[in-house]
Design a protein around this motif. Structure first.
Motif, PDB file in Angstrom:
ATOM      1  N   ASP A  63     -24.286  50.020  27.509  1.00  0.00           N
ATOM      2  CA  ASP A  63     -24.866  49.458  26.656  1.00  0.00           C
ATOM      3  C   ASP A  63     -24.655  49.888  25.125  1.00  0.00           C
ATOM      4  OD1 ASP A  63     -27.131  47.519  25.647  1.00  0.00           O
ATOM      5  OD2 ASP A  63     -28.063  49.418  24.983  1.00  0.00           O
ATOM      6  N   TYR A  64     -24.444  51.358  25.094  1.00  0.00           N
ATOM      7  CA  TYR A  64     -24.045  51.532  23.651  1.00  0.00           C
ATOM      8  C   TYR A  64     -22.639  51.254  23.147  1.00  0.00           C
ATOM      9  CZ  TYR A  64     -23.666  55.421  20.125  1.00  0.00           C
ATOM     10  OH  TYR A  64     -23.193  56.493  19.037  1.00  0.00           O
ATOM     11  N   TYR A  65     -21.328  51.446  24.074  1.00  0.00           N
ATOM     12  CA  TYR A  65     -20.188  51.240  23.543  1.00  0.00           C
ATOM     13  C   TYR A  65     -19.751  49.836  23.706  1.00  0.00           C
ATOM     14  CZ  TYR A  65     -19.583  56.175  23.595  1.00  0.00           C
ATOM     15  OH  TYR A  65     -19.411  57.459  23.393  1.00  0.00           O
ATOM     16  N   SER A  66     -19.028  49.219  22.612  1.00  0.00           N
ATOM     17  CA  SER A  66     -18.546  48.056  22.689  1.00  0.00           C
ATOM     18  C   SER A  66     -16.994  48.156  23.507  1.00  0.00           C
ATOM     19  CB  SER A  66     -18.396  47.408  21.191  1.00  0.00           C
ATOM     20  OG  SER A  66     -17.197  48.037  20.636  1.00  0.00           O
ATOM     21  N   ASP A  67     -16.444  46.890  23.881  1.00  0.00           N
ATOM     22  CA  ASP A  67     -15.380  47.022  24.370  1.00  0.00           C
ATOM     23  C   ASP A  67     -14.087  47.426  23.422  1.00  0.00           C
ATOM     24  OD1 ASP A  67     -15.969  46.085  26.867  1.00  0.00           O
ATOM     25  OD2 ASP A  67     -15.322  43.931  26.674  1.00  0.00           O
ATOM     26  N   ASP A  68     -14.389  47.112  22.103  1.00  0.00           N
ATOM     27  CA  ASP A  68     -13.390  47.398  21.127  1.00  0.00           C
ATOM     28  C   ASP A  68     -13.397  49.026  20.930  1.00  0.00           C
ATOM     29  OD1 ASP A  68     -12.516  44.731  20.605  1.00  0.00           O
ATOM     30  OD2 ASP A  68     -14.030  44.591  18.985  1.00  0.00           O
ATOM     31  N   THR A  69     -14.657  49.361  20.833  1.00  0.00           N
ATOM     32  CA  THR A  69     -14.822  50.891  20.631  1.00  0.00           C
ATOM     33  C   THR A  69     -14.312  51.575  21.686  1.00  0.00           C
ATOM     34  OG1 THR A  69     -16.888  50.672  19.371  1.00  0.00           O
ATOM     35  CG2 THR A  69     -16.524  52.779  20.132  1.00  0.00           C
ATOM     36  N   LEU A  70     -14.342  51.231  23.001  1.00  0.00           N
ATOM     37  CA  LEU A  70     -13.856  51.784  24.187  1.00  0.00           C
ATOM     38  C   LEU A  70     -12.344  51.768  24.216  1.00  0.00           C
ATOM     39  CD1 LEU A  70     -16.221  50.969  26.978  1.00  0.00           C
ATOM     40  CD2 LEU A  70     -16.064  53.183  26.080  1.00  0.00           C
ATOM     41  N   TYR A  71     -11.897  50.635  23.624  1.00  0.00           N
ATOM     42  CA  TYR A  71     -10.361  50.655  23.733  1.00  0.00           C
ATOM     43  C   TYR A  71      -9.745  51.521  22.752  1.00  0.00           C
ATOM     44  CZ  TYR A  71      -5.950  48.426  23.511  1.00  0.00           C
ATOM     45  OH  TYR A  71      -4.300  48.583  23.548  1.00  0.00           O
ATOM     46  N   LYS A  72     -10.616  51.597  21.659  1.00  0.00           N
ATOM     47  CA  LYS A  72      -9.965  52.335  20.437  1.00  0.00           C
ATOM     48  C   LYS A  72      -9.885  53.927  20.992  1.00  0.00           C
ATOM     49  CE  LYS A  72     -11.026  53.704  15.586  1.00  0.00           C
ATOM     50  NZ  LYS A  72     -11.908  53.771  14.398  1.00  0.00           N
ATOM     51  N   ASP A 174     -25.377  60.379  27.982  1.00  0.00           N
ATOM     52  CA  ASP A 174     -26.920  59.688  27.916  1.00  0.00           C
ATOM     53  C   ASP A 174     -27.829  60.402  27.028  1.00  0.00           C
ATOM     54  OD1 ASP A 174     -25.890  57.687  29.499  1.00  0.00           O
ATOM     55  OD2 ASP A 174     -27.185  58.070  31.128  1.00  0.00           O
ATOM     56  N   GLU A 175     -27.940  61.664  26.922  1.00  0.00           N
ATOM     57  CA  GLU A 175     -28.937  62.542  26.418  1.00  0.00           C
ATOM     58  C   GLU A 175     -28.804  62.208  25.073  1.00  0.00           C
ATOM     59  OE1 GLU A 175     -27.024  63.815  28.974  1.00  0.00           O
ATOM     60  OE2 GLU A 175     -28.573  63.730  30.418  1.00  0.00           O
ATOM     61  N   GLU A 176     -27.278  62.543  24.551  1.00  0.00           N
ATOM     62  CA  GLU A 176     -26.839  62.282  22.943  1.00  0.00           C
ATOM     63  C   GLU A 176     -27.345  60.885  22.586  1.00  0.00           C
ATOM     64  OE1 GLU A 176     -23.113  65.552  22.964  1.00  0.00           O
ATOM     65  OE2 GLU A 176     -22.974  63.563  23.711  1.00  0.00           O
ATOM     66  N   ILE A 177     -26.872  59.839  23.450  1.00  0.00           N
ATOM     67  CA  ILE A 177     -27.141  58.404  22.892  1.00  0.00           C
ATOM     68  C   ILE A 177     -28.638  58.147  22.768  1.00  0.00           C
ATOM     69  CG2 ILE A 177     -27.384  56.114  23.874  1.00  0.00           C
ATOM     70  CD1 ILE A 177     -24.398  56.739  25.304  1.00  0.00           C
ATOM     71  N   ALA A 178     -29.468  58.776  23.839  1.00  0.00           N
ATOM     72  CA  ALA A 178     -31.008  58.831  23.618  1.00  0.00           C
ATOM     73  C   ALA A 178     -31.506  59.439  22.269  1.00  0.00           C
ATOM     74  CB  ALA A 178     -31.772  59.447  24.879  1.00  0.00           C
ATOM     75  N   ASP A 179     -30.803  60.702  21.939  1.00  0.00           N
ATOM     76  CA  ASP A 179     -31.165  61.177  20.405  1.00  0.00           C
ATOM     77  C   ASP A 179     -30.761  60.070  19.300  1.00  0.00           C
ATOM     78  OD1 ASP A 179     -32.303  63.473  21.890  1.00  0.00           O
ATOM     79  OD2 ASP A 179     -30.481  64.549  21.350  1.00  0.00           O
ATOM     80  N   ILE A 180     -29.723  59.609  19.515  1.00  0.00           N
ATOM     81  CA  ILE A 180     -29.273  58.730  18.403  1.00  0.00           C
ATOM     82  C   ILE A 180     -30.183  57.431  18.308  1.00  0.00           C
ATOM     83  CG2 ILE A 180     -27.502  56.619  17.867  1.00  0.00           C
ATOM     84  CD1 ILE A 180     -25.546  58.922  19.047  1.00  0.00           C
ATOM     85  N   TYR A 181     -30.642  56.800  19.285  1.00  0.00           N
ATOM     86  CA  TYR A 181     -31.369  55.705  19.517  1.00  0.00           C
ATOM     87  C   TYR A 181     -33.023  56.229  18.720  1.00  0.00           C
ATOM     88  CZ  TYR A 181     -28.523  52.806  22.592  1.00  0.00           C
ATOM     89  OH  TYR A 181     -27.640  52.168  22.916  1.00  0.00           O
ATOM     90  N   LYS A 182     -33.303  57.542  19.170  1.00  0.00           N
ATOM     91  CA  LYS A 182     -34.501  58.080  18.426  1.00  0.00           C
ATOM     92  C   LYS A 182     -34.478  58.136  17.252  1.00  0.00           C
ATOM     93  CE  LYS A 182     -35.677  60.487  22.923  1.00  0.00           C
ATOM     94  NZ  LYS A 182     -36.094  61.767  23.521  1.00  0.00           N
ATOM     95  N   ASP A 183     -33.433  58.690  16.682  1.00  0.00           N
ATOM     96  CA  ASP A 183     -33.236  58.771  15.428  1.00  0.00           C
ATOM     97  C   ASP A 183     -33.328  57.584  14.419  1.00  0.00           C
ATOM     98  OD1 ASP A 183     -33.171  61.505  15.355  1.00  0.00           O
ATOM     99  OD2 ASP A 183     -30.743  61.684  15.459  1.00  0.00           O
ATOM    100  N   LYS A 184     -32.634  56.622  15.152  1.00  0.00           N
ATOM    101  CA  LYS A 184     -32.672  55.112  14.669  1.00  0.00           C
ATOM    102  C   LYS A 184     -34.124  54.625  14.571  1.00  0.00           C
ATOM    103  CE  LYS A 184     -27.795  53.769  15.756  1.00  0.00           C
ATOM    104  NZ  LYS A 184     -26.990  52.755  16.067  1.00  0.00           N
ATOM    105  N   ILE A 185     -34.779  54.671  15.322  1.00  0.00           N
ATOM    106  CA  ILE A 185     -36.146  54.353  15.730  1.00  0.00           C
ATOM    107  C   ILE A 185     -37.142  54.980  14.573  1.00  0.00           C
ATOM    108  CG2 ILE A 185     -38.335  54.213  16.996  1.00  0.00           C
ATOM    109  CD1 ILE A 185     -36.480  54.041  19.553  1.00  0.00           C
ATOM    110  N   THR A 186     -36.938  56.425  14.442  1.00  0.00           N
ATOM    111  CA  THR A 186     -37.557  57.151  13.235  1.00  0.00           C
ATOM    112  C   THR A 186     -37.302  56.488  12.036  1.00  0.00           C
ATOM    113  OG1 THR A 186     -37.646  58.999  14.841  1.00  0.00           O
ATOM    114  CG2 THR A 186     -38.256  59.260  12.552  1.00  0.00           C
ATOM    115  N   ALA A 187     -35.972  56.318  11.719  1.00  0.00           N
ATOM    116  CA  ALA A 187     -35.597  55.868  10.635  1.00  0.00           C
ATOM    117  C   ALA A 187     -35.996  54.330  10.073  1.00  0.00           C
ATOM    118  CB  ALA A 187     -34.028  55.817  10.256  1.00  0.00           C
TER     119      ALA A 187
END
Length: 193
Positions: A63-72, A174-187
């Motif tokens: 869910d987190y990574y786009s195809d373009d990002t993975l290819y890059k 997954d844990e780091e992605i969860a933290d990123i999502y939490k930070d976005k929700i807080t912001a």
């Protein structure tokens, strides 16, 4: 070997290194002779596949990574491997080198060639130059073999199940992605206040 035969050999080696054809530094589509610089083909013949990588990812990573990002990310990994090859040539053989061609599919290695015969050269001078010519040819042979082995190994590794498993280890967990999502929700929550 006679002095004349040694001189012929020295001249052959000298000519082989000075008449090399490579990409030069005059533009991507041109082949300019750059004396003492030999180009080795390091084009990749195996390719990364985003779908193969996606099969190794968790649902959150997918869910987190786009195809373009993975290819890059995978392309950057291949570039990093290429840069390591260049660094290893510099470190192991003390030779300047760099990538050339439209897709950087050639690594050009610059050799030191001091093999010029003068009419007044003595037998001792010729013997010394002969040894230098032999050493130069051996060096080029060693570098060529080194590049071929590394290139073959990388081509064999890319697009294997192990490659994709190793790529997952380099991605955000997954844990780091969860933290990123939490930070976005807080912001975003702070923006609503």
């Amino acid at each position: 070997m006679t002095k004349k035969q040694k001189i012929e050999y020295i001249n052959e080696v000298y000519t082989r290194f000075t008449d090399t054809h490579n990409h030069g530094n005059q533009g991507d589509n041109w082949w300019y002779p750059m004396p003492n610089t030999i180009a080795y083909n390091v084009k990749m013949h195996s390719f990364v596949d985003v779908e193969s990588l996606r099969k190794e990812l968790t649902a959150r990573q997918n869910d987190y990574y786009s195809d373009d990002t993975l290819y890059k990310i995978m392309s950057e990994d291949i570039t990093d491997n290429a840069n390591m090859l260049s660094d290893d040539i510099q470190e192991e053989y003390k030779l300047e080198n760099g990538y050339a061609g439209r897709s950087n599919g050639w690594i050009e290695v610059e050799y030191v060639n001091n093999l010029f015969i003068l009419d007044e050269d003595t037998e001792e001078d010729v013997n010394a130059l002969y040894k230098e010519a032999k050493a130069l040819e051996q060096l080029e042979s060693d570098v060529c073999e080194f590049i071929k082995k590394r290139h073959k190994a990388l081509n064999a590794y890319i697009d294997t199940p192990q490659y994709y498993k190793d790529m997952v280890e380099r991605l955000t967990s997954d844990e780091e992605i969860a933290d990123i999502y939490k930070d976005k929700i807080t912001a975003l929550t702070h923006k609503l206040k």
